[in-house]
Design an enzyme around this catalytic site. Sequence first.
Site, PDB file in Angstrom:
ATOM      1  CG  HIS A   1       0.840  -0.727   5.014  1.00  0.00           C
ATOM      2  ND1 HIS A   1       1.085  -2.060   4.792  1.00  0.00           N
ATOM      3  CD2 HIS A   1       1.819  -0.082   4.367  1.00  0.00           C
ATOM      4  CE1 HIS A   1       2.137  -2.203   3.992  1.00  0.00           C
ATOM      5  NE2 HIS A   1       2.580  -1.012   3.711  1.00  0.00           N
TER       6      HIS A   1
ATOM      7  CG  HIS B   1       3.019  -7.189   0.226  1.00  0.00           C
ATOM      8  ND1 HIS B   1       1.853  -6.555   0.558  1.00  0.00           N
ATOM      9  CD2 HIS B   1       4.017  -6.335   0.557  1.00  0.00           C
ATOM     10  CE1 HIS B   1       2.131  -5.357   1.052  1.00  0.00           C
ATOM     11  NE2 HIS B   1       3.434  -5.199   1.057  1.00  0.00           N
TER      12      HIS B   1
ATOM     13  CG  ASP C   1       2.559   2.049   1.022  1.00  0.00           C
ATOM     14  OD1 ASP C   1       3.018   2.078  -0.123  1.00  0.00           O
ATOM     15  OD2 ASP C   1       3.078   1.381   1.943  1.00  0.00           O
TER      16      ASP C   1
ATOM     17  CG  HIS D   1       6.426   2.645   4.281  1.00  0.00           C
ATOM     18  ND1 HIS D   1       6.544   1.875   5.408  1.00  0.00           N
ATOM     19  CD2 HIS D   1       5.756   1.880   3.376  1.00  0.00           C
ATOM     20  CE1 HIS D   1       5.959   0.695   5.195  1.00  0.00           C
ATOM     21  NE2 HIS D   1       5.489   0.671   3.972  1.00  0.00           N
TER      22      HIS D   1
ATOM     23  CD  GLU E   1       6.097  -3.112   2.613  1.00  0.00           C
ATOM     24  OE1 GLU E   1       5.256  -2.243   2.858  1.00  0.00           O
ATOM     25  OE2 GLU E   1       5.806  -4.323   2.384  1.00  0.00           O
TER      26      GLU E   1
ATOM     27  CE1 TYR F   1      -1.070  -0.275  -2.418  1.00  0.00           C
ATOM     28  CE2 TYR F   1      -2.075   0.889  -0.582  1.00  0.00           C
ATOM     29  CZ  TYR F   1      -0.956   0.407  -1.228  1.00  0.00           C
ATOM     30  OH  TYR F   1       0.290   0.590  -0.662  1.00  0.00           O
TER      31      TYR F   1
ATOM     32  CG  ASP G   1       7.120  -1.119  -1.537  1.00  0.00           C
ATOM     33  OD1 ASP G   1       7.540  -1.163  -0.367  1.00  0.00           O
ATOM     34  OD2 ASP G   1       5.951  -0.823  -1.824  1.00  0.00           O
TER      35      ASP G   1
ATOM     36  CG  HIS H   1       2.683   1.860  -4.505  1.00  0.00           C
ATOM     37  ND1 HIS H   1       3.792   1.216  -5.012  1.00  0.00           N
ATOM     38  CD2 HIS H   1       2.670   1.554  -3.189  1.00  0.00           C
ATOM     39  CE1 HIS H   1       4.413   0.574  -4.040  1.00  0.00           C
ATOM     40  NE2 HIS H   1       3.758   0.765  -2.913  1.00  0.00           N
TER      41      HIS H   1
HETATM   42 FE1  FEO Z   1       4.203  -0.458   2.422  1.00  0.00          FE
HETATM   43 FE2  FEO Z   1       4.443   0.412  -0.791  1.00  0.00          FE
HETATM   44  O1  FEO Z   1       5.093  -0.215   0.839  1.00  0.00           O
END
Ligand code: FEO
Length: 395
Positions: free
Chosen positions: A145, A23, A164, A79, A81, A192, A83, A225
């Site tokens: 999130h 991030h 996540d 998701h 995002e 996390y 990543d 992750h």
């Molecule tokens: Fe919210 Fe691992 O991206």
Amino acid sequence: MSFRITDKVAWVGKIDWELRRFHGDEYSTHRGSSYNSYLIKDKKNVLIDTVWTPFAKEFVENLRKEIDLEKIDYIIVNHSEVDHSGALPLLLKEIPNTPVYCTANGAKMLKAHYHENWNFKEVKTGDTLDIGGSKLTFVEARMLHWPDTMFTYMSGENILFSNDAFGQHYASELMYNDLVDNAELYQEAIKYYANILTPFSSFVAKKIEEVLSFKLPLDIIAPSHGIIWRDNPVQIVEKYMEWAKDYQENQVAIVYDTMWNATRRMAEAIAEGIRSADKTVAVKLFNAAHSDKNDIITEIFKSKAVLFGSSTVNKSIMHATGGLLDMIKGIGFKNKKAAAFGSYGWSGESLAILNERLNAAKLEVVSEGIKELWNPDKEAIERCVRFGADFAGRL
Ligand code: FEO
């Protein structure tokens, strides 16, 4: 690298050993991370999530070794995002008409990120996708999130692909919770949660209760992750329930910054006072300028109270304490007591500013705090010890 999780499911992601910041610079990743992508081969072939953009080419090349890309029937984006969605543009250049299953918010966000009109199939909680022997069920997990987040549950193999949630920034070739060092694993899992999920704790508790109410058999939790939970996966669900309910341990964090060590000496004297009043409490001191900000946030998350200290500089507070107070306000910790302290030379604004910032962060400020002029003498140190003991009595 790829490996088989069950007969039907393989991990096809990327372990990022080098990652030290995530991030932007907002999150430290001392142990690297991984971007977990999963390939299901049933009567239909399904890809769940991809990897971060810099690894897109490598990802698509590796995926090609696992399956003829044309044979991928569905892509699921839990998701949007980057990543997890970063390899989609390259992959969808190869197989442009493949349906992309995601929430309505997911489709909006993917369009906003990549400006492509892919073959989106919007899904809601309870929608299913029959892939042959197994069935996939989608569960929207708004604000876990991001507003677009969803989980995908695979019946038959009893796997929850949770994205996540339940993840950790933790690189390991071992990949399973029964194989890795559990102290490291839980340290990364709580960090996390503390840094990323605390603002959404009310959603976390409600969503877990909802998912548990479905009474689905659960053999594996496969997050996006870090390692996969296959040994008693419910253990991390139970931890999340604890963490989501204004978690605290018998711990006090003292966070300060100091110009010529006067505020540090005050911090140490306050710690001595707390310990003199309560031998059972763990007191941890952090120089905000020298310590990792996300590690401090994790320790505050674990604490029942926090003390913030800063010298007065230019009629204000030192920048490292200011940055952390901004983070704390954004994260929105609940059920934490607080107080402020600091040394000064002439105008001495730091104490009032710290109090104002602690109040703005909605911490429960339980005393007016303490400030001392220049280098604290014996009497000043004794005042700080008494202040610490009094603070301990208010917890
Ligand atoms: Fe919210 Fe691992 O991206």
